[in-house]
Enzyme design. Structure first.
Site, PDB file in Angstrom:
ATOM      1  N   TRP A 142      32.100  37.497  44.880  1.00  0.00           N
ATOM      2  CA  TRP A 142      32.141  38.459  43.771  1.00  0.00           C
ATOM      3  C   TRP A 142      32.043  37.748  42.421  1.00  0.00           C
ATOM      4  CZ3 TRP A 142      35.358  39.184  39.583  1.00  0.00           C
ATOM      5  CH2 TRP A 142      35.180  40.383  38.868  1.00  0.00           C
ATOM      6  N   ASP A 161      31.236  44.752  47.149  1.00  0.00           N
ATOM      7  CA  ASP A 161      32.692  44.720  47.288  1.00  0.00           C
ATOM      8  C   ASP A 161      33.421  45.005  45.979  1.00  0.00           C
ATOM      9  OD1 ASP A 161      32.648  44.086  50.043  1.00  0.00           O
ATOM     10  OD2 ASP A 161      32.286  41.975  49.569  1.00  0.00           O
ATOM     11  N   ASP A 162      32.689  45.295  44.925  1.00  0.00           N
ATOM     12  CA  ASP A 162      33.324  45.576  43.640  1.00  0.00           C
ATOM     13  C   ASP A 162      34.021  46.933  43.690  1.00  0.00           C
ATOM     14  OD1 ASP A 162      33.250  44.694  40.558  1.00  0.00           O
ATOM     15  OD2 ASP A 162      33.059  46.864  40.698  1.00  0.00           O
ATOM     16  N   VAL A 163      35.312  46.928  43.446  1.00  0.00           N
ATOM     17  CA  VAL A 163      36.112  48.158  43.561  1.00  0.00           C
ATOM     18  C   VAL A 163      35.651  49.202  42.549  1.00  0.00           C
ATOM     19  CG1 VAL A 163      38.438  49.134  43.350  1.00  0.00           C
ATOM     20  CG2 VAL A 163      38.109  46.922  44.468  1.00  0.00           C
TER      21      VAL A 163
END
Length: 212
Positions: A142, A161-163
């Protein structure tokens, strides 16, 4: 997408934005609402990565405080040479954990030893950049992806995968559940070769309070 000096400037008549608007009606509506968008690239690569390491799992306010203390300790500029003058105790006194101090020193040592060369990294592919950066302790995929977007200005990076991106995609498409990694990949494929630009608009939707 157009690069002028160290800026990306997105206008609605430009190729990247036109492509995204033509490929996705919901994203098109968001782009129209936000309008023109300018991103100033972080051209000090070492400082960019150092700040990313310091900021892991911390609030924006905490990151800013610790970063400014670190800048002050380094005499105004955080670099591999200025860090050599500091002790672990000084960095921990600025607010860094013992682990983050070790990560910064690993980054510093790899730069000074020539194991990581910023002059060369600009010429690597996206995946080669990720591979090179993730050899540094404390830098995961990330963080490498953020470096690709915000420092190197790469146009087709999609951090599945970035919230924040997951939240924004759920909001934009009115999904019942937060999308999985595989579902996120499908959106990146849809927006390729400009998924970085889509990401910036989605993050801006969060920044403006549009994503509830």
């Amino acid at each position: 997408m157009k690069m002028a000096s160290n800026q990306w400037i997105f206008h609605q008549d430009m190729d990247a934005v036109q492509y995204l608007m033509a490929s996705d009606a919901r994203l098109a509506a968001l782009i129209k609402e936000i309008g023109d968008y300018t991103l100033v690239l972080r051209e000090d690569y070492f400082a960019s990565l150092a700040r990313a390491i310091i900021g892991q799992q911390l609030s924006v306010k905490a990151v800013e405080t610790i970063w400014m203390r670190t800048v002050h300790l380094c005499g105004g500029q955080v670099g591999p040479e200025s860090l050599t003058e500091l002790t672990e105790e000084q960095l921990q006194g600025a607010g860094l954990s013992k682990a983050k101090v070790s990560y910064l020193w690993d980054l510093q040592q790899k730069i000074l030893a020539g194991e990581l060369c910023f002059k060369e990294i600009c010429h690597l592919s996206d995946e080669e950049v990720v591979t090179a950066l993730t050899r540094v302790k404390g830098i995961g995929r990330w963080t490498a992806e953020m470096f690709l977007i915000f420092s190197l200005g790469r146009s087709n990076v999609w951090a599945v995968d970035d919230v924040g991106l997951r939240r924004a995609v759920k909001w934009l498409y009115r999904l019942d559940e937060t999308p999985t990694g595989n579902e996120m990949k499908s959106y990146g494929t849809r927006w390729s070769p400009y998924s970085s630009v889509a990401s910036l608009y989605l993050w801006e939707a969060i920044n403006r309070g549009l994503v509830k």
